[in-house]
Design a protein around this motif. Structure first.
Motif, PDB file in Angstrom:
ATOM      1  N   VAL A  48       0.641  -1.143  -0.086  1.00  0.00           N
ATOM      2  CA  VAL A  48       0.050  -0.260   0.281  1.00  0.00           C
ATOM      3  C   VAL A  48       0.522   0.998  -0.171  1.00  0.00           C
ATOM      4  CG1 VAL A  48      -1.754   1.323   1.278  1.00  0.00           C
ATOM      5  CG2 VAL A  48      -1.662  -1.038   1.215  1.00  0.00           C
ATOM      6  N   ILE A  49       0.833   2.148  -1.148  1.00  0.00           N
ATOM      7  CA  ILE A  49       1.714   3.446  -1.224  1.00  0.00           C
ATOM      8  C   ILE A  49       0.270   5.039  -0.721  1.00  0.00           C
ATOM      9  CG2 ILE A  49       2.833   5.043  -2.597  1.00  0.00           C
ATOM     10  CD1 ILE A  49       4.248   2.316  -2.733  1.00  0.00           C
ATOM     11  N   TRP A  50       0.601   5.237  -0.040  1.00  0.00           N
ATOM     12  CA  TRP A  50      -0.303   6.444   0.768  1.00  0.00           C
ATOM     13  C   TRP A  50       0.746   7.488   0.424  1.00  0.00           C
ATOM     14  CZ3 TRP A  50      -4.219   8.001   2.918  1.00  0.00           C
ATOM     15  CH2 TRP A  50      -4.505   8.574   3.893  1.00  0.00           C
ATOM     16  N   GLU A  51      -0.338   8.777  -0.808  1.00  0.00           N
ATOM     17  CA  GLU A  51       0.690  10.003  -1.170  1.00  0.00           C
ATOM     18  C   GLU A  51      -0.431  10.556  -0.204  1.00  0.00           C
ATOM     19  OE1 GLU A  51       1.999  10.793  -3.576  1.00  0.00           O
ATOM     20  OE2 GLU A  51       2.481   9.022  -4.477  1.00  0.00           O
ATOM     21  N   ASP A  52       0.109  11.559   0.073  1.00  0.00           N
ATOM     22  CA  ASP A  52      -0.223  12.612   1.063  1.00  0.00           C
ATOM     23  C   ASP A  52       0.047  13.943  -0.394  1.00  0.00           C
ATOM     24  OD1 ASP A  52       1.997  13.185   1.247  1.00  0.00           O
ATOM     25  OD2 ASP A  52       2.404  13.382   3.687  1.00  0.00           O
ATOM     26  N   MET A  53       0.499  15.393   0.204  1.00  0.00           N
ATOM     27  CA  MET A  53       0.639  16.592  -0.350  1.00  0.00           C
ATOM     28  C   MET A  53       0.104  16.597  -1.861  1.00  0.00           C
ATOM     29  SD  MET A  53       4.699  16.881   0.584  1.00  0.00           S
ATOM     30  CE  MET A  53       4.936  18.481  -0.943  1.00  0.00           C
ATOM     31  N   GLU A  97       4.520  -7.475 -13.092  1.00  0.00           N
ATOM     32  CA  GLU A  97       4.893  -9.124 -13.306  1.00  0.00           C
ATOM     33  C   GLU A  97       5.266  -9.803 -11.767  1.00  0.00           C
ATOM     34  OE1 GLU A  97       3.325 -10.654 -15.846  1.00  0.00           O
ATOM     35  OE2 GLU A  97       2.660  -9.156 -16.321  1.00  0.00           O
ATOM     36  N   PRO A  98       5.170 -11.194 -11.886  1.00  0.00           N
ATOM     37  CA  PRO A  98       3.922 -11.647 -12.247  1.00  0.00           C
ATOM     38  C   PRO A  98       3.016 -11.480 -11.096  1.00  0.00           C
ATOM     39  CG  PRO A  98       5.585 -13.381 -10.991  1.00  0.00           C
ATOM     40  CD  PRO A  98       6.208 -11.486 -10.830  1.00  0.00           C
ATOM     41  N   GLY A  99       1.856 -11.109 -12.030  1.00  0.00           N
ATOM     42  CA  GLY A  99       0.498 -10.821 -11.024  1.00  0.00           C
ATOM     43  C   GLY A  99       0.832 -10.038  -9.681  1.00  0.00           C
ATOM     44  N   ARG A 100       1.535  -8.862  -9.838  1.00  0.00           N
ATOM     45  CA  ARG A 100       1.389  -8.479  -8.318  1.00  0.00           C
ATOM     46  C   ARG A 100       0.793  -7.247  -8.498  1.00  0.00           C
ATOM     47  NH1 ARG A 100       7.394  -7.139  -7.140  1.00  0.00           N
ATOM     48  NH2 ARG A 100       6.471  -7.192  -5.067  1.00  0.00           N
ATOM     49  N   ARG A 101       0.346  -7.046  -7.179  1.00  0.00           N
ATOM     50  CA  ARG A 101      -0.989  -5.603  -6.877  1.00  0.00           C
ATOM     51  C   ARG A 101      -0.451  -4.662  -6.246  1.00  0.00           C
ATOM     52  NH1 ARG A 101      -6.408  -8.161  -5.989  1.00  0.00           N
ATOM     53  NH2 ARG A 101      -7.757  -6.028  -7.166  1.00  0.00           N
ATOM     54  N   MET A 102      -0.550  -3.410  -5.990  1.00  0.00           N
ATOM     55  CA  MET A 102      -0.243  -2.416  -5.523  1.00  0.00           C
ATOM     56  C   MET A 102      -1.247  -1.595  -5.661  1.00  0.00           C
ATOM     57  SD  MET A 102       3.273  -0.126  -5.263  1.00  0.00           S
ATOM     58  CE  MET A 102       2.319   1.339  -6.792  1.00  0.00           C
ATOM     59  N   LEU A 103      -1.782  -0.959  -3.709  1.00  0.00           N
ATOM     60  CA  LEU A 103      -3.101   0.093  -3.969  1.00  0.00           C
ATOM     61  C   LEU A 103      -2.503   1.067  -3.749  1.00  0.00           C
ATOM     62  CD1 LEU A 103      -5.215   0.680  -3.707  1.00  0.00           C
ATOM     63  CD2 LEU A 103      -5.652   0.154  -0.772  1.00  0.00           C
ATOM     64  N   TYR A 104      -3.275   2.572  -4.446  1.00  0.00           N
ATOM     65  CA  TYR A 104      -1.836   3.667  -4.564  1.00  0.00           C
ATOM     66  C   TYR A 104      -2.651   4.146  -4.356  1.00  0.00           C
ATOM     67  CZ  TYR A 104       0.525   7.668  -6.321  1.00  0.00           C
ATOM     68  OH  TYR A 104       1.286   8.471  -6.450  1.00  0.00           O
ATOM     69  N   VAL A 105      -2.684   5.019  -2.638  1.00  0.00           N
ATOM     70  CA  VAL A 105      -4.652   6.080  -2.069  1.00  0.00           C
ATOM     71  C   VAL A 105      -3.407   7.368  -1.641  1.00  0.00           C
ATOM     72  CG1 VAL A 105      -5.719   6.729  -0.175  1.00  0.00           C
ATOM     73  CG2 VAL A 105      -4.665   4.351  -0.572  1.00  0.00           C
ATOM     74  N   GLU A 106      -4.422   8.278  -2.608  1.00  0.00           N
ATOM     75  CA  GLU A 106      -4.361   9.402  -2.440  1.00  0.00           C
ATOM     76  C   GLU A 106      -4.908  10.016  -1.337  1.00  0.00           C
ATOM     77  OE1 GLU A 106      -5.492  11.117  -6.347  1.00  0.00           O
ATOM     78  OE2 GLU A 106      -4.173   9.748  -7.825  1.00  0.00           O
ATOM     79  N   ASP A 107      -4.240  11.660  -1.136  1.00  0.00           N
ATOM     80  CA  ASP A 107      -5.427  12.431  -0.220  1.00  0.00           C
ATOM     81  C   ASP A 107      -5.341  13.731  -0.599  1.00  0.00           C
ATOM     82  OD1 ASP A 107      -5.786  13.809   2.536  1.00  0.00           O
ATOM     83  OD2 ASP A 107      -4.336  13.209   3.359  1.00  0.00           O
TER      84      ASP A 107
END
Length: 109
Positions: A48-53, A97-107
């Motif tokens: 999980v990636i958290w994006e502020d600013m 790849e291979p089949g990896r997912r990442m969640l990117y959340v913007e604030d």
């Protein structure tokens, strides 16, 4: 972690993100449904990636912070299934790849 000039939701065309390990993540879906966001936040395999600013300063969310993160997102989610345009948070899915997912959340403060 690579930074964007604007948040990913505002970018057109193919969007990629390169992490600290040199893995290239491609934007797969913008504006995820809040139920998908909940599932990915709770999935310990998915980074999980958290994006502020406004979405331009990314950081990896440590495992211990994920429950608090979901607590913040669930009541102020701007995407589908959320509170609508008055919400503060928006999330996107990146894949590698291979089949990896990442969640990117913007604030959006």
């Amino acid at each position: 972690m690579q930074r964007f000039s604007v948040n990913p939701d505002s970018l057109n065309g193919p969007v990629t993100l390169v992490d600290e390990q040199g893995i290239r993540w491609a934007l797969h879906r913008k504006r995820l449904d809040v139920r998908v966001v909940r599932r990915l936040v709770k999935d310990h395999v998915t980074p999980v990636i958290w994006e502020d600013m406004g979405g331009i300063s990314p950081r990896i969310v440590p495992e211990a912070e994920r429950p608090a993160l979901w607590g913040r997102i669930k009541d102020e989610y701007q995407g589908p299934g959320g509170t609508g345009p008055m919400g503060r948070y928006l999330a996107h899915e990146f894949r590698a790849e291979p089949g990896r997912r990442m969640l990117y959340v913007e604030d959006h403060c």
